[in-house]
Design a protein around this motif. Structure first.
Motif, PDB file in Angstrom:
ATOM      1  N   GLN A  58      -1.422  -8.651   7.120  1.00  0.00           N
ATOM      2  CA  GLN A  58      -1.876  -7.565   7.760  1.00  0.00           C
ATOM      3  C   GLN A  58      -2.752  -6.521   6.923  1.00  0.00           C
ATOM      4  OE1 GLN A  58       0.891  -4.993   9.641  1.00  0.00           O
ATOM      5  NE2 GLN A  58       1.431  -7.121  10.993  1.00  0.00           N
ATOM      6  N   LEU A  59      -2.314  -6.316   5.580  1.00  0.00           N
ATOM      7  CA  LEU A  59      -3.016  -5.747   4.628  1.00  0.00           C
ATOM      8  C   LEU A  59      -4.258  -6.306   4.394  1.00  0.00           C
ATOM      9  CD1 LEU A  59      -0.320  -4.624   2.011  1.00  0.00           C
ATOM     10  CD2 LEU A  59      -1.684  -3.224   3.476  1.00  0.00           C
ATOM     11  N   ASP A  93      -5.072   0.709  -1.747  1.00  0.00           N
ATOM     12  CA  ASP A  93      -6.266  -0.037  -1.702  1.00  0.00           C
ATOM     13  C   ASP A  93      -6.007  -1.537  -2.640  1.00  0.00           C
ATOM     14  OD1 ASP A  93      -7.539   2.034  -0.662  1.00  0.00           O
ATOM     15  OD2 ASP A  93      -7.952   3.089  -2.692  1.00  0.00           O
ATOM     16  N   ASP A 117       0.235   1.766   1.892  1.00  0.00           N
ATOM     17  CA  ASP A 117      -1.342   1.724   2.376  1.00  0.00           C
ATOM     18  C   ASP A 117      -2.262   1.898   1.049  1.00  0.00           C
ATOM     19  OD1 ASP A 117      -1.457   0.962   5.104  1.00  0.00           O
ATOM     20  OD2 ASP A 117      -1.255   3.082   5.540  1.00  0.00           O
ATOM     21  N   LYS A 130      -6.209  -8.008   6.243  1.00  0.00           N
ATOM     22  CA  LYS A 130      -7.237  -7.699   7.204  1.00  0.00           C
ATOM     23  C   LYS A 130      -7.810  -6.335   7.040  1.00  0.00           C
ATOM     24  CE  LYS A 130      -5.023 -10.366  10.843  1.00  0.00           C
ATOM     25  NZ  LYS A 130      -3.586 -10.141  11.503  1.00  0.00           N
ATOM     26  N   ARG A 131      -7.023  -5.379   6.450  1.00  0.00           N
ATOM     27  CA  ARG A 131      -7.752  -4.135   6.211  1.00  0.00           C
ATOM     28  C   ARG A 131      -8.319  -3.972   4.815  1.00  0.00           C
ATOM     29  NH1 ARG A 131      -2.663  -0.418   6.096  1.00  0.00           N
ATOM     30  NH2 ARG A 131      -1.492  -2.309   7.223  1.00  0.00           N
ATOM     31  N   ASP A 132      -8.563  -5.355   4.296  1.00  0.00           N
ATOM     32  CA  ASP A 132      -9.482  -5.216   3.001  1.00  0.00           C
ATOM     33  C   ASP A 132      -8.956  -4.751   1.886  1.00  0.00           C
ATOM     34  OD1 ASP A 132     -11.935  -6.274   2.172  1.00  0.00           O
ATOM     35  OD2 ASP A 132     -12.943  -4.254   2.347  1.00  0.00           O
TER      36      ASP A 132
END
Lengths: 417, 277
Positions: free
Chosen positions: A204-205, A179, A177, A207-209
């Motif tokens: 997926q990452l 940044d 996870d 999508k999490r910006d």
């Protein structure tokens, strides 16, 4: 100054010193003899020390949430750039500012120890990647689930199949996870199904910006993952912008560039390829073919010295490096005789029914009888398209004949007598 | 975006002499712990006797010492039974030699990590001096019955044990900090290390007491920082003669200088590890 830049690189450069002083580990004795020679005044310094700029004046700014592909030929500086950004190595000059937690995955599974169990390795590898113990414990079940190896988690990983090993390693890394995620060719390991899993996770990452920097030779993954491409050539940024523009440059450079593994020096090749084109049945050049379409490869060559009966070899490789087929003038019965001066050689390929993927073409010229390599170059890439058949189905597809017999008398050969 | 969580990193070429950045090491203390645990787990994996080796190894060494130096050569042992005397020297020495070896060679044995993952490199020599501590602890368990058997009682000086331990750890670390980066460049270090360790052991009062050294050489001999430390260990464990304070002071001074200089040297060199290793 915008506050939103995730990575702000300002003139990053990296110089490596080749030769004795900076080479791989040198022994103390060599060092001492070198020093004595220098003291005695022999002029050998210039030849032993050779500087080489792996990266020159890289300047760019990447925003949060951006996915950037970094492409270029081998030795263009892609890995050096990621190594600097992940702080494994220091730049020689220039600086970069990184805003956010960085997760770097330059190789899947470095730090795994084969004697330890899966569980122990999850904790070890997790902390190597910079995760806290509490964080690993929290995500432990999810990691094992993702890897799909739950029954073996307390088995030493040396008993794992290589697939299980890589899956577990990636599962840990996938749960970092960060940044900012730096990925170097990690998708090149493992089979294609695994590569897809990695891509899915990257999505997926996204999508999490998360910001993703992605080094790859696989233009398909670059196209699906990135909105922007940085193209490196000889350590310099040649292109920073559209994906198409970057890939176009890459494909152009890919043609005719020397294959590194041959270990020969391009400037000494007696014969070499000067250009190539790939044509369809109608004779027009293209790089995208439909499944089962005929292709013609034309290679322009030139010689430095006359070459006696060279053997031209064309090899088609799948994007993950698997050689899929090979053609050779010698094997296919074409005797070229003595070759001198420029010329053109044409290869009419039968309709090879390769599944939809990206393929690259390598050209080798060997001396007669598969002797020494005279030259080794790439002749670019091509894509095959098919609505259904992709690598899930296999390597190639040839339409077979099916039959059915619906009678009680139908017997297999063994049962008849 | 939670602003508080954000960490900003600046990457730039090496600069300055005194940029030790020990905070980064602390931030990675969990990794340090994992590496220590890994070493411990690996050490006795697939060994039938497992952890028993931590006791058997010093036991055999002391047995050999007792027979050769204690019985045949009749070395004096300061009023102690020779076996107790030898063990109180062998235990710390074994720790020291192992800690030095691990912290000096750790970068090379973990070269895959160094090349592919970022973490403060100091973690490696630290793990190197950390993991043999467990063996030392097990070794102490061997000393206990031996002391009871010979009727040797510990004294209040036992309280100083952590001090000697710390001094020895610091010395092993200091050497690891110097030898580690050198070993990255010149693998010769790895090959000379066992040999140097052996000579060093004979230059330290392990098998023989300090009193065997002629007094005119004593000061020079005490420049070896392990002299003060081993004497301190003996005094602390079994209450032999109190170590000479001058010798201890010399040891500590040598250690402090070597450690600080080693830290600076290591930090300077670590930036090129990934390129050279």
């Amino acid at each position: 100054m915008s506050v939103s830049a995730a990575i702000e690189a300002d003139g990053l450069s990296k110089r490596y010193v080749l030769g004795a002083a900076g080479g791989r580990y040198d022994s103390l004795r060599e060092r001492l003899t070198g020093a004595t020679r220098r003291l005695l005044g022999s002029a050998c310094e210039a030849e032993t020390k050779q500087a080489f700029w792996a990266l020159r004046e890289a300047r760019f700014s990447i925003n949060h949430g951006e996915n950037v592909g970094i492409i270029g030929l081998n030795g263009a500086g892609k890995s050096t750039l990621l190594k600097i950004l992940s702080r494994i190595t220091d730049p020689t000059s220039g600086s970069a500012r990184i805003d956010g937690r960085v997760g770097a995955l330059l190789e899947v599974g470095t730090g795994f120890h084969s004697e330890l169990t899966g569980r122990e390795n999850v904790y070890l590898y997790g902390s190597i990647l910079g995760m806290r113990k509490a964080e690993i414990s929290r995500k432990f079940d999810a990691i094992v689930e993702f890897a799909g190896i739950a029954p073996f988690i307390d088995t030493p990983v040396k008993r794992f199949s290589s697939g299980m090993y890589v899956r577990l390693a990636f599962a840990v890394a996938a749960h970092m996870d960060p940044d900012i995620l730096l990925l170097d060719e990690v998708l090149a390991v493992g089979d294609l199904a695994f590569q897809r899993k990695c891509l899915d996770h990257a999505h997926q990452l996204q999508k999490r910006d998360a910001t993703i920097l992605f080094v790859s030779h696989n233009m398909f993954s670059i196209k699906t993952m990135c909105q922007r491409v940085i193209y490196l050539r000889g350590g310099r940024i040649e292109h920073d912008g559209s994906v198409e523009g970057g890939i176009e440059l890459y494909e152009k450079d890919c043609r005719m560039s020397p294959l590194h593994w041959t270990g020969t020096k391009p400037q000494e090749w007696p014969i070499f390829i000067t250009g190539s084109e790939l044509l369809d049945e109608g004779g027009s050049p293209r790089r995208l073919f439909d499944f089962g379409q005929k292709m013609t490869l034309r290679l322009a060559y030139d010689t430095r010295n006359p070459v006696d009966r060279p053997n031209f070899i064309v090899c088609i490789l799948r994007s993950d490096g698997v050689p899929v087929c090979n053609y050779s003038t010698e094997v296919d019965g074409l005797d070229l005789g003595r070759v001198s001066g420029p010329g053109l050689i044409e290869l009419d390929l039968p309709p090879i029914k390769l599944v939809a993927e990206m393929y690259s073409i390598d050209v080798l010229i060997r001396a007669r009888g598969f002797q020494e390599i005279l030259c080794g170059q790439t002749a670019g890439i091509f894509h095959v398209r098919h609505p259904l058949f992709d690598t899930h189905f296999g390597v190639f597809h040839e339409t077979p004949k099916w039959r059915i017999e619906r009678t009680a008398r139908a017997r297999l050969g063994d049962d008849r007598n | 975006m939670t602003a508080a969580r954000r960490c900003v990193t600046t990457i730039r070429p090496a600069q300055g002499w005194l940029d030790l950045d020990l905070r980064a090491v602390w931030q990675n203390h969990e990794l340090l712990w994992q590496l220590v645990v890994r070493e411990l787990k690996l050490r006795y994996k697939q060994a039938a006797l497992g952890v028993a080796w931590a006791i058997l190894q010093p036991l055999f060494t002391v047995l050999v010492f007792t027979v050769i130096f204690g019985i045949f050569a009749r070395f004096p042992s300061g009023g102690m039974p020779y076996s107790v005397f030898a063990l109180t020297g062998v235990l710390p020495w074994t720790y020291f030699a192992e800690a030095m070896r691990r912290s000096a060679t750790g970068l090379v044995t973990n070269s895959e990590l160094v090349r592919k993952v970022y973490f403060p490199r100091l973690v490696i020599p630290l793990a190197g001096v950390g993991s043999p501590l467990a063996d030392f602890g097990f070794g102490l368990l061997l000393l206990l019955p031996l002391m009871v058997w010979h009727g040797v009682m510990p004294t209040w000086s036992l309280l100083t044990l952590p001090f000697w331990m710390l001094a020895m750890l610091a010395l092993a670390l200091a050497l690891g900090l110097w030898l580690g980066p050198l070993n990255v460049r010149y693998r010769d270090i790895m090959h000379t290390l066992p040999f140097i360790t052996q000579i060093w052991m004979f230059a330290t009062p392990i098998a023989y007491p300090l009193s065997m050294i002629p007094s005119k050489w004593r000061a020079l001999y005490s420049l070896n920082p392990m002299v003060g430390i081993i004497e301190g260990f003996r005094w602390s464990l079994v209450g032999t003669a109190r170590p000479d304070l001058g010798a201890v002071a010399i040891s500590l001074a040598v250690i402090a200088v070597a450690l600080v200089a080693g830290l600076i040297y290591f930090r300077r060199m670590e930036r090129s590890f990934a390129d050279v290793i």
